[in-house]
Design an enzyme around this catalytic site. Structure first.
Site, PDB file in Angstrom:
ATOM      1  N   SER A 168       5.951  50.837 -32.223  1.00 51.86           N
ATOM      2  CA  SER A 168       6.702  50.157 -31.160  1.00 51.86           C
ATOM      3  C   SER A 168       6.608  50.913 -29.834  1.00 51.86           C
ATOM      4  CB  SER A 168       8.176  50.036 -31.564  1.00 51.86           C
ATOM      5  OG  SER A 168       8.926  49.588 -30.464  1.00 51.86           O
ATOM      6  N   SER A 196       8.800  50.260 -27.528  1.00 54.86           N
ATOM      7  CA  SER A 196      10.140  50.174 -26.946  1.00 54.86           C
ATOM      8  C   SER A 196      10.737  51.538 -26.584  1.00 54.86           C
ATOM      9  CB  SER A 196      11.081  49.410 -27.890  1.00 54.86           C
ATOM     10  OG  SER A 196      10.680  48.067 -27.959  1.00 54.86           O
ATOM     11  N   LYS A 237      15.768  39.714 -36.938  1.00 49.66           N
ATOM     12  CA  LYS A 237      16.477  39.018 -35.851  1.00 49.66           C
ATOM     13  C   LYS A 237      17.522  38.023 -36.358  1.00 49.66           C
ATOM     14  CE  LYS A 237      12.847  39.686 -32.510  1.00 49.66           C
ATOM     15  NZ  LYS A 237      11.874  39.158 -31.585  1.00 49.66           N
ATOM     16  N   ASN A 257      17.906  39.740 -30.703  1.00 49.42           N
ATOM     17  CA  ASN A 257      17.054  40.937 -30.610  1.00 49.42           C
ATOM     18  C   ASN A 257      17.788  42.105 -29.951  1.00 49.42           C
ATOM     19  OD1 ASN A 257      17.071  40.200 -27.903  1.00 49.42           O
ATOM     20  ND2 ASN A 257      14.911  40.708 -27.587  1.00 49.42           N
ATOM     21  N   ASP A 275      14.393  37.582 -25.591  1.00 49.53           N
ATOM     22  CA  ASP A 275      12.958  37.265 -25.708  1.00 49.53           C
ATOM     23  C   ASP A 275      12.535  36.128 -24.769  1.00 49.53           C
ATOM     24  OD1 ASP A 275      12.277  39.169 -27.601  1.00 49.53           O
ATOM     25  OD2 ASP A 275      12.597  37.828 -29.308  1.00 49.53           O
ATOM     26  N   ALA A 306      10.396  34.152 -33.159  1.00 46.69           N
ATOM     27  CA  ALA A 306      10.056  34.245 -31.737  1.00 46.69           C
ATOM     28  C   ALA A 306      10.127  32.871 -31.078  1.00 46.69           C
ATOM     29  CB  ALA A 306       8.669  34.855 -31.573  1.00 46.69           C
TER      30      ALA A 306
HETATM   31  P1  NDP Z   1       7.909  35.142 -37.889  1.00 50.21           P
HETATM   32  O1  NDP Z   1       7.455  35.875 -39.109  1.00 50.21           O
HETATM   33  O2  NDP Z   1       9.323  34.751 -37.763  1.00 50.21           O
HETATM   34  O3  NDP Z   1       7.056  33.765 -37.760  1.00 50.21           O
HETATM   35  C1  NDP Z   1       5.661  33.774 -37.925  1.00 50.21           C
HETATM   36  C2  NDP Z   1       5.063  32.425 -37.550  1.00 50.21           C
HETATM   37  O4  NDP Z   1       3.653  32.563 -37.571  1.00 50.21           O
HETATM   38  C3  NDP Z   1       5.420  31.295 -38.487  1.00 50.21           C
HETATM   39  O5  NDP Z   1       5.527  30.108 -37.735  1.00 50.21           O
HETATM   40  C4  NDP Z   1       4.198  31.249 -39.417  1.00 50.21           C
HETATM   41  O6  NDP Z   1       3.944  29.968 -39.981  1.00 50.21           O
HETATM   42  C5  NDP Z   1       3.100  31.572 -38.453  1.00 50.21           C
HETATM   43  N1  NDP Z   1       1.891  32.160 -39.056  1.00 50.21           N
HETATM   44  C6  NDP Z   1       1.798  33.365 -39.667  1.00 50.21           C
HETATM   45  N2  NDP Z   1       0.490  33.586 -40.015  1.00 50.21           N
HETATM   46  C7  NDP Z   1      -0.214  32.510 -39.621  1.00 50.21           C
HETATM   47  C8  NDP Z   1      -1.589  32.158 -39.718  1.00 50.21           C
HETATM   48  N3  NDP Z   1      -2.474  32.961 -40.281  1.00 50.21           N
HETATM   49  N4  NDP Z   1      -1.986  30.984 -39.174  1.00 50.21           N
HETATM   50  C9  NDP Z   1      -1.084  30.161 -38.588  1.00 50.21           C
HETATM   51  N5  NDP Z   1       0.245  30.435 -38.487  1.00 50.21           N
HETATM   52  C10 NDP Z   1       0.664  31.599 -39.006  1.00 50.21           C
HETATM   53  O7  NDP Z   1       7.424  36.041 -36.668  1.00 50.21           O
HETATM   54  P2  NDP Z   1       8.041  36.054 -35.191  1.00 50.21           P
HETATM   55  O8  NDP Z   1       8.265  34.656 -34.771  1.00 50.21           O
HETATM   56  O9  NDP Z   1       9.191  36.992 -35.129  1.00 50.21           O
HETATM   57  O10 NDP Z   1       6.845  36.720 -34.332  1.00 50.21           O
HETATM   58  C11 NDP Z   1       5.678  35.971 -33.989  1.00 50.21           C
HETATM   59  C12 NDP Z   1       4.803  36.788 -33.061  1.00 50.21           C
HETATM   60  O11 NDP Z   1       5.440  37.001 -31.813  1.00 50.21           O
HETATM   61  C13 NDP Z   1       4.449  38.176 -33.593  1.00 50.21           C
HETATM   62  O12 NDP Z   1       3.082  38.405 -33.291  1.00 50.21           O
HETATM   63  C14 NDP Z   1       5.337  39.099 -32.792  1.00 50.21           C
HETATM   64  O13 NDP Z   1       4.783  40.400 -32.670  1.00 50.21           O
HETATM   65  C15 NDP Z   1       5.347  38.382 -31.455  1.00 50.21           C
HETATM   66  N6  NDP Z   1       6.509  38.717 -30.595  1.00 50.21           N
HETATM   67  C16 NDP Z   1       6.283  39.320 -29.380  1.00 50.21           C
HETATM   68  C17 NDP Z   1       7.315  39.625 -28.525  1.00 50.21           C
HETATM   69  C18 NDP Z   1       7.019  40.274 -27.208  1.00 50.21           C
HETATM   70  O14 NDP Z   1       7.965  40.765 -26.550  1.00 50.21           O
HETATM   71  N7  NDP Z   1       5.787  40.254 -26.727  1.00 50.21           N
HETATM   72  C19 NDP Z   1       8.726  39.340 -28.881  1.00 50.21           C
HETATM   73  C20 NDP Z   1       8.854  38.664 -30.158  1.00 50.21           C
HETATM   74  C21 NDP Z   1       7.787  38.391 -30.981  1.00 50.21           C
HETATM   75  P3  NDP Z   1       4.726  29.459 -41.329  1.00 50.21           P
HETATM   76  O15 NDP Z   1       6.064  29.019 -40.886  1.00 50.21           O
HETATM   77  O16 NDP Z   1       3.882  28.362 -41.825  1.00 50.21           O
HETATM   78  O17 NDP Z   1       4.762  30.651 -42.255  1.00 50.21           O
END
Ligand code: NDP
Length: 288
Positions: free
Chosen positions: A28, A30, A79, A100, A116, A145
């Site tokens: 991280s 952060s 979260k 968050n 976020d 997210a």
């Molecule tokens: P979650 O685990 O809550 O959700 C993951 C999502 O990604 C789900 O919708 C899942 O689909 C989908 N997914 C996972 N793998 C695949 C794949 N191979 N192909 C297609 N869809 C896929 O994660 P978060 O929402 O918390 O985080 C998502 C991203 O956002 C991460 O990369 C995280 O690092 C980034 N992020 C960045 C922030 C920033 O400040 N820049 C802040 C918050 C997050 P399904 O529902 O079908 O499983």
């Protein structure tokens, strides 16, 4: 120690403690971002990163605040648990059902916030000059997210938001939660053929494993832009997809990371750090 009026006196400098909890969290950025913010704003604080699993979460947060901690960031996969833990929530946290940022209040209660979405909108509109009003936006992914970014984007009055997810039902359910706030619908990746969008935001975690959701040709409108919430030293698979598809801008989430941190810092300290130099510094530190 000093000597005033013949009496011993001591000046105690109190260091307030903050941390990010998550798993994995060891890479991280952060702690570095918040230490820079502290220097920039003259605040005396310490910010650490702690590996905390979902099972350990409640005990770890309770101990942290009991030992004098002032505030926490919570990242994957915590979260939703943080949302449940918070005694009181901001409106944006309540809408997102994901938190968050936790902040200890003077009465001992714990406030939950979600910075976020604000971080993303600031990076898109202020740092990169992308107008969100009256445009068609596609959000890929329906996880934690996505929950945090939908309402702040709807506040910018886009024409439509479409949420597309691997598990279609999750996208449809998520869209239904927000449809009272604006034009938002959910679908599966297979339903995207023949459609095009001015802005495509990748909020899946696919980039973390160098994968890409299945995206049909023509999905990005002419002069459209791409934004991946994930970030890394190299362009992510989705950032590269944006470049290959002639995006005007194809950006990753480093700016959002700094902006959501600045908003959390403001919640804790009441001071808003200037972010531009911090983003430039972190950009310059990316390995070639
Ligand atoms: P979650 O685990 O809550 O959700 C993951 C999502 O990604 C789900 O919708 C899942 O689909 C989908 N997914 C996972 N793998 C695949 C794949 N191979 N192909 C297609 N869809 C896929 O994660 P978060 O929402 O918390 O985080 C998502 C991203 O956002 C991460 O990369 C995280 O690092 C980034 N992020 C960045 C922030 C920033 O400040 N820049 C802040 C918050 C997050 P399904 O529902 O079908 O499983």
């Amino acid at each position: 120690m000093g000597n005033l009026d013949g009496k011993e006196s001591a000046i105690m400098i109190i260091t307030d403690h903050y941390a990010v909890f998550g798993q994995p969290v060891k890479h991280s950025k952060s702690p570095r971002i918040h230490q820079i913010f502290a220097q920039l704003t003259g605040q005396n604080l310490q910010y650490d990163a702690w590996e905390v699993s979902a099972e350990q979460f409640t005990g770890a947060v309770t101990d942290f605040f009991a030992e004098g901690g002032k505030g926490l960031n919570c990242t994957v996969p915590l979260k939703e648990l943080a949302w449940r833990y918070a005694d009181i929530k901001t409106e944006r946290a309540q809408l997102a059902k994901a938190v968050n940022t936790l902040a200890l209040q003077p009465d001992g209660s714990v406030l939950g916030d979600n910075t976020d979405g604000c971080g993303l909108v600031t990076d898109l509109t202020v740092n990169h000059g992308i107008n969100l009003t009256d445009i068609n936006i596609l959000i890929l992914g329906a996880g934690g997210a996505s929950r945090g970014i939908i309402a702040p984007i709807l506040d910018q009055s886009p024409n439509t938001i479409v949420i597309a997810n691997r598990t279609t039902e999750k996208a449809i359910n998520l869209a239904e939660e927000f449809e009272h706030k604006g034009a938002v619908t959910g679908c599966g990746f297979g339903d995207l053929a023949g459609r095009s969008f001015d802005l495509i935001i990748n909020a899946t975690s696919a980039s973390l494993s160098e994968q890409l959701p299945p995206l049909p040709e023509g999905l990005l409108a002419v002069n459209g832009s791409c934004y991946d919430l994930a970030y890394g030293n190299q362009p992510t698979a989705f950032v590269r997809w944006g470049m290959e598809n002639h995006a005007l801008l194809s950006l990753d989430g480093l700016g959002m990371l700094v902006e959501q941190a600045a908003e959390a810092f403001f919640v804790w300290r009441g001071v808003r750090p200037v972010t531009q130099g911090v983003i430039e510094l972190l950009n310059s530190e990316r390995q070639p």
